[in-house]
Enzyme design. Structure first.
Site, PDB file in Angstrom:
ATOM      1  N   SER A 187       0.715  -1.655  -0.605  1.00 38.65           N
ATOM      2  CA  SER A 187       0.194  -0.030   0.311  1.00 38.65           C
ATOM      3  C   SER A 187       0.517   1.189   0.112  1.00 38.65           C
ATOM      4  O   SER A 187       0.735   2.481  -0.280  1.00 38.65           O
ATOM      5  CB  SER A 187      -0.833   0.015   0.868  1.00 38.65           C
ATOM      6  OG  SER A 187      -0.528   0.255   2.494  1.00 38.65           O
ATOM      7  N   LYS A 190       1.101   4.694   7.355  1.00 43.44           N
ATOM      8  CA  LYS A 190       0.773   5.629   6.217  1.00 43.44           C
ATOM      9  C   LYS A 190       1.044   6.711   7.046  1.00 43.44           C
ATOM     10  O   LYS A 190       1.456   7.303   7.740  1.00 43.44           O
ATOM     11  CB  LYS A 190      -1.220   5.093   6.607  1.00 43.44           C
ATOM     12  CG  LYS A 190      -1.699   3.525   6.628  1.00 43.44           C
ATOM     13  CD  LYS A 190      -1.598   3.585   4.929  1.00 43.44           C
ATOM     14  CE  LYS A 190      -2.571   2.467   4.515  1.00 43.44           C
ATOM     15  NZ  LYS A 190      -1.661   1.160   5.014  1.00 43.44           N
TER      16      LYS A 190
END
Length: 209
Positions: A126, A163
């Site tokens: 990701s 993230k």
């Protein structure tokens, strides 16, 4: 003299005998015998030890009081420490108590004490292309971070994720680098009830090839 010097250098690195043995690829009992003076390594191993700690063999053997840090290419006078590389973070368990230790990464003195950091092996893609599956990130333990920081976040007591953080008055958004993945928004209620917990700020990437 060798035994005392070796013990001091190991402790300055923030390593236990077991951690040092894993990094140096010897049995932990061997380290114990070296540090108690019951046995000394051969010359080749002594040179490896000197290179590992960034000192001379003469310093290890007590023949020279000057460790000669920085006298050879790649050596440094920064005495940092080693932090554990973990594969996953479990909710409610302190990082230092996690048993799934995959290895260790060295941090430098300018990152302060090793007890303030941990390393996490990234899983998934990701965060491609910046961070790839299998890469290791060095994380400073902290419960909050600023907008735009990259952080390790634990959501709903699940697997920790890396993230980019974007805060707003209504909640927080976790933003992946890979455009194939959608950002994840969590409201203030979500943050409180799931919960959404920031474990630390990513301060360095150790890419693995």
């Amino acid at each position: 003299m060798f035994a005392q010097t070796l013990r001091q250098l190991r402790k300055e690195k923030g390593l236990t005998q077991i951690q040092f043995a894993r990094l140096f690829s010897v049995a932990s009992g061997t380290i114990a015998m070296w540090e108690t003076g019951k046995r000394e390594p051969d010359f080749d191993t002594m040179q490896r030890l000197a290179d590992f700690f960034g000192v001379t063999v003469d310093y290890l053997l007590g023949r020279d009081e000057n460790p000669s840090y920085g006298s050879a290419p790649g050596r440094s006078n920064k005495k940092g420490g080693w932090v554990p590389v973990i594969g996953r973070v479990q909710a409610g368990i302190p990082v230092e108590a996690v048993e799934e230790v995959l290895g260790y990464e060295e941090i430098q003195q300018d990152l302060n004490g090793p007890e303030e950091y941990f390393a996490l092996q990234v899983k998934g893609d990701s965060m491609d292309p910046k961070i790839s599956n299998g890469d290791v990130v060095i994380v400073r333990k902290q419960e909050d971070c600023d907008n735009g920081d990259m952080a390790v976040v634990l959501v709903n007591n699940g697997q920790a994720t890396v993230k980019k953080i974007k805060k707003s008055p209504s909640g927080v958004m976790l933003i992946p680098s890979n455009p194939a993945f959608e950002p994840m928004f969590y409201s203030n209620d979500d943050i409180e009830n799931l919960p959404v917990v920031i474990l630390g700020k990513v301060v360095e990437l150790r890419a693995k090839f």
